[in-house]
Design an enzyme around this catalytic site. Structure first.
Site, short mmCIF file in Angstrom:
data_model
loop_
_atom_site.label_atom_id
_atom_site.label_comp_id
_atom_site.label_asym_id
_atom_site.label_seq_id
_atom_site.Cartn_x
_atom_site.Cartn_y
_atom_site.Cartn_z
N SER A 184 -3.75 1.06 9.57
CA SER A 184 -3.52 2.37 8.95
C SER A 184 -2.10 2.87 9.27
O SER A 184 -1.43 2.34 10.15
CB SER A 184 -4.53 3.39 9.48
OG SER A 184 -5.82 3.06 9.04
N GLY A 185 -1.71 3.91 8.55
CA GLY A 185 -0.42 4.53 8.79
C GLY A 185 0.60 4.22 7.71
O GLY A 185 1.69 4.78 7.71
N HIS A 186 0.23 3.31 6.79
CA HIS A 186 1.15 2.93 5.73
C HIS A 186 0.81 3.58 4.39
O HIS A 186 1.38 3.23 3.37
CB HIS A 186 1.15 1.41 5.55
CG HIS A 186 1.37 0.67 6.82
ND1 HIS A 186 2.51 0.85 7.57
CD2 HIS A 186 0.60 -0.20 7.51
CE1 HIS A 186 2.43 0.09 8.65
NE2 HIS A 186 1.28 -0.55 8.64
N HIS A 227 6.46 -1.36 11.13
CA HIS A 227 5.82 -0.93 12.38
C HIS A 227 6.87 -0.67 13.45
O HIS A 227 6.55 -0.50 14.62
CB HIS A 227 4.85 -1.99 12.89
CG HIS A 227 3.87 -2.45 11.87
ND1 HIS A 227 4.14 -3.49 11.01
CD2 HIS A 227 2.63 -2.00 11.56
CE1 HIS A 227 3.08 -3.66 10.22
NE2 HIS A 227 2.17 -2.78 10.52
#
Lengths: 335, 335
Positions: B59-61, B222
């Site tokens: 997650s996070g994208h 990242h």
């Protein structure tokens, strides 16, 4: 400063040049002299038997405004400098380019500079070309004034533009398009929270100071003062704090059906916005207010400002139909 | 820290809950036990006579990966924790839910943890349910290794997923979908620049340190090390520096036709991205490389990281047709 541009005084011109080049299937420059390079048109602007829908305002809020010019949404956009209203002549040029005998509607957020300059554009269109131009100001920001007519327009712009664009696409006359836009605006309420300033390219730094870890509830999209500054709270508490004034203002009540927009002001990621949406949906369910549909993402930004806003539009059958109508623009396409 | 969430350890679960609620016309949770609440499916996943297209990663994208699940794009997504690969069982569950007799394709960026866990999911799908699952890894980041097979996947994911999703929607068999995805990946090259770290919710601060005003050319999504750290330069110079390795790598040459993606890593606004696109288009024109179409915006982000990337995909008739094919998902809809 964490931004990418060349000469800070060329930011808007270079953005427009890049935009028209990137999205050439959708848009073109307006070639009238009065446009001054600050009017971008849908490819078919002024050629269909419809009211011309013209939106605009200062730059820095992208995708608002330029991103919503295309098919069955806005026909033209008038572009000001960053956080600055466009000049009167480009407003006039947009009307001249978008009119095809049915007149035009100007739609923009309620800021004094925009009102003055768009009004001068409308006057010139009337006097020089006999084009009827009507205006609907967006006034969705509940904390900006107790008097609705004095309120600023923020992310609610998107709903009002979408409704008016879809109404115009049906071939409705100017009075009908104005009525639909006015209903959309009357039914729409927003409030936001900021956690940082945007970076102003010409300054190479923030527009205003905000300590890391602070937030300002109710701040406007140009950094206009909000209602309270304090430490950033949990997402749920922040949403509770901004939903309460929104719900009470219209008011939104049990049995209502709403379209929800959870909007990023720029740097706030989708992961946070969906955590915020989760709480919005919980509150609406508790109140017996039904979510018809929701949009979550960057719709009305303030460059790289961290923060978000919540917008609710109370729906009736006409507003649902107009919100659901297909459209195709670089930043909003709907089947 | 300028982020909005509740308990940092609930970020992914609450994001998924909010997402599925907000976009309920498009997606639903996978109700298999093995999904562990980490698989989101298109409403019609596993019901059409087509190959199941499964994407995923940490997650996070967002909008990558979850945002591209919907009609005629991806059928399912497997969701890991922030910057962490999903577990094997959810990978398996996604295959079980998306298969309808034609097998499934896993598509994701080339990271060791993802490869290990998706491979275990594929093995289990084969052993327990006799489902054939093939994998195409995206390896578009030119600076991540000299050896193409060792490269990381960044924003090029979007092109590879779109091509595979459109190919699967034609009813093509698994070998044909794999071939289309492999061609898309083979023709795609990317490179980025970061100007800040993302904020890690569990840390309440940046993942790595970067001085304000610095940039790192070639940094991964990242925060993987790039090729050079220095002061932020003008947009044109930054684009010159990242376009050169991209163009030389494939290489892209005179007469080629390309799809361009200018991607925000999170906090970099559309105004900057279009200034960057302007320079990309100038360079391509100088080189005699034709831009077929372009996308500009947040497609593959790193939460609130400031930065951007450029992706080029060299096109042939099949890739054009697949890129142009209609699709409808919460974060990418095409008529």
């Amino acid at each position: 400063m964490k931004r990418l541009f060349n000469d800070p005084y060329d930011v808007v011109e270079e953005m427009i040049e890049g935009y028209v080049s990137a999205h050439k299937e959708y848009v073109k420059m307006c070639d009238l002299d009065e446009a001054q390079g600050r009017v971008v048109l849908a490819k078919d602007a002024g050629t269909k038997d419809k009211v011309g829908v013209i939106i605009g305002g200062g730059s820095g809020h992208e995708p608002l405004f330029i991103g919503y010019v295309g098919e069955d949404f806005a026909d033209g956009v008038v572009i000001g400098n960053i956080n600055t209203s466009p000049s009167p002549d480009p407003c006039y040029a947009a009307a001249k380019a978008c009119d095809n005998g049915k007149g035009c509607i100007y739609l923009y957020g309620n800021y004094a500079g925009d009102v003055m300059n768009f009004d001068m554009g409308a006057e010139k269109a009337d006097e020089e070309d006999d084009i009827r131009v009507e205006t609907v100001l967006v006034t969705d920001d509940v904390v900006s004034s107790d008097n609705i007519a004095d309120r600023r327009g923020i992310a609610g712009d998107f709903f009002v533009f979408k409704v008016a664009g879809a109404k115009a696409a049906t071939g409705a006359d100017l009075d009908e398009v104005v009525a639909a836009a006015e209903k959309a605006n009357a039914n729409t309420r927003s409030m936001g929270v900021a956690m940082s300033s945007a970076t102003l390219p010409s300054k190479g730094g923030p527009i205003f100071e905000m300590e890391d870890g602070d937030m300002e509830i109710g701040m406007g999209i140009h950094g206009e003062p909000g209602v309270r500054r304090g430490k950033i709270d949990t997402a749920d508490k922040v949403i509770d704090e901004i939903m309460d004034p929104i719900l009470k203002d219209l008011p939104f009540v049990e049995g209502d059906e709403v379209y929800v927009l959870v909007n990023s002001l720029g740097a706030t990621p989708l992961i946070d916005l969906h955590i915020c949406y989760r709480r919005v949906a919980q509150i609406l369910e508790e109140k017996g207010i039904k979510v018809y549909k929701a949009l979550v993402g960057p719709f009305a930004c303030s460059m790289d400002m961290a923060g978000m806003s919540v917008t609710l539009m109370k729906l009736d059958d006409e507003l649902k139909e107009l919100m659901d109508a297909p459209c195709d623009t670089p930043y909003f396409t709907q089947k």
